[in-house]
Design an enzyme around this catalytic site. Sequence first.
Site, PDB file in Angstrom:
ATOM      1  N   ARG A 165       3.217  -1.145  -0.886  1.00  0.00           N
ATOM      2  CA  ARG A 165       4.279  -0.301  -0.295  1.00  0.00           C
ATOM      3  C   ARG A 165       5.481  -1.146   0.129  1.00  0.00           C
ATOM      4  O   ARG A 165       6.066  -0.937   1.200  1.00  0.00           O
ATOM      5  CB  ARG A 165       3.764   0.480   0.920  1.00  0.00           C
ATOM      6  CG  ARG A 165       2.717   1.525   0.607  1.00  0.00           C
ATOM      7  CD  ARG A 165       3.271   2.632  -0.292  1.00  0.00           C
ATOM      8  NE  ARG A 165       2.340   3.733  -0.386  1.00  0.00           N
ATOM      9  CZ  ARG A 165       1.326   3.797  -1.238  1.00  0.00           C
ATOM     10  NH1 ARG A 165       1.118   2.822  -2.110  1.00  0.00           N
ATOM     11  NH2 ARG A 165       0.544   4.851  -1.257  1.00  0.00           N
ATOM     12  N   SER A 235       1.963   9.578   3.578  1.00  0.00           N
ATOM     13  CA  SER A 235       1.239   8.666   4.473  1.00  0.00           C
ATOM     14  C   SER A 235       2.231   8.087   5.470  1.00  0.00           C
ATOM     15  O   SER A 235       3.276   7.570   5.079  1.00  0.00           O
ATOM     16  CB  SER A 235       0.631   7.510   3.693  1.00  0.00           C
ATOM     17  OG  SER A 235      -0.339   7.969   2.806  1.00  0.00           O
ATOM     18  N   GLU A 331       4.675   3.108   7.461  1.00  0.00           N
ATOM     19  CA  GLU A 331       5.084   2.940   6.072  1.00  0.00           C
ATOM     20  C   GLU A 331       6.423   3.658   5.882  1.00  0.00           C
ATOM     21  O   GLU A 331       7.253   3.269   5.069  1.00  0.00           O
ATOM     22  CB  GLU A 331       3.967   3.564   5.226  1.00  0.00           C
ATOM     23  CG  GLU A 331       4.010   3.318   3.770  1.00  0.00           C
ATOM     24  CD  GLU A 331       4.267   4.602   3.033  1.00  0.00           C
ATOM     25  OE1 GLU A 331       5.459   4.853   2.755  1.00  0.00           O
ATOM     26  OE2 GLU A 331       3.311   5.324   2.723  1.00  0.00           O
TER      27      GLU A 331
END
Length: 335
Positions: A165, A235, A331
């Site tokens: 990520r 997420s 994230e």
Amino acid sequence: MDYYRQTQLKNYNSFRTEAIAKIFCQPQNVEDLRKCLTDHSQEKKLIIGGGCNLFFTKDFDGLVIHPQIKGLREISDEEDEDEDVFIEVNASENWDEFVAYCVERGFAGLENLSLIPGTVGAAPVQNIGAYGAEVKDVIKEVVAIDIETGEGISFSNIECEFGYRDSIFKRTNKYIIISVVFHLKRTFVYSPKYFDLNKELEDIHEPTIENVREAVIRVRTRKLPDEKVLPNAGSFFKNPYIEQSKVEELSRAYPNLPAYPQKNGLVKTSAAFLIDNAGYKGKCIGNIGTYPNQPLIIVNYGSSDGNDIVNFMREVQNEVKNRFGIELEPEVRIF
Ligand code: EPU
């Protein structure tokens, strides 16, 4: 190209938080993009693609650029025309429409990444991933513009410095991605990498690329909320990497703790598991909560203030830290 003053950004972030941009523009091509950079060289800048991985806690005192640079071209490869397919896609194309385009033509490599919201240009920024695949595995090159100089720069896969990520584009905020060159294959072979997906496909002897896309869409639809119905940004936290000794310590109390050893000696565990076992699955404070089917996703049930999301995030982080001694890192990007 028009410049809009005092623009509401609520419809440009999938969490639907409210914030005002001092200046806002939507360049339709690279010339427009260069022009807005020189017209506003002194302003702070923020680039928004689909707005699916960010939210606002305050107004943005600068120029928000929402590019609308569309188009796609297949680049044939003389040397190995039968197997390799190269496609250059402009940054503002919708990600899942592009995945559907490839699956229809049998171009393999993106099917596991079906139904991820956002634009093609945002995909390399956070190296989107799902069901054992990451977009870095099929990116040949990323073409970008340097925000300071307006200069065009091409990044090879290595130069993108992809991580989990993560990429050079997420870390530096120095570039605007204008197109991405993908390297796909004409032959599709299903490689079972991920439990949920294998289970969904267990009745099919040799899954086709279409079967995989359909299975991914079914799994995602069951587990993940649609941001158009229930605002969220996928997420919220990264899955943490922890020491093996920590896994052993926690496994005594939590024998089901997911643990995936990595090449660097660390072990990847599941943020969803930690949040769930900290008692935060489906829990709400005011209008913000975790999604009952997948606690890694924070959902907004009706707040317009991004600070409510930050407060909830801190509470989850504190609880997980107190209980497991693990720091959860967001994230999603917070502005
Ligand atoms: N789990 C629980 N309780 C739950 C749900 C999950 O304990 O209520 C545990 C289970 O042990 C499960 C594990 O969490 O096996 C992993 O759950 P899941 O398979 O849903 O995947 P994830 O690690 O939570 C990651 C990505 C998702 C991606 C899925 C599927 C990150 C930060 N997230 O989630 O990506 O779709 O895998 O591959 O890596 C996104 O980045 O926005 C995103 C949705």
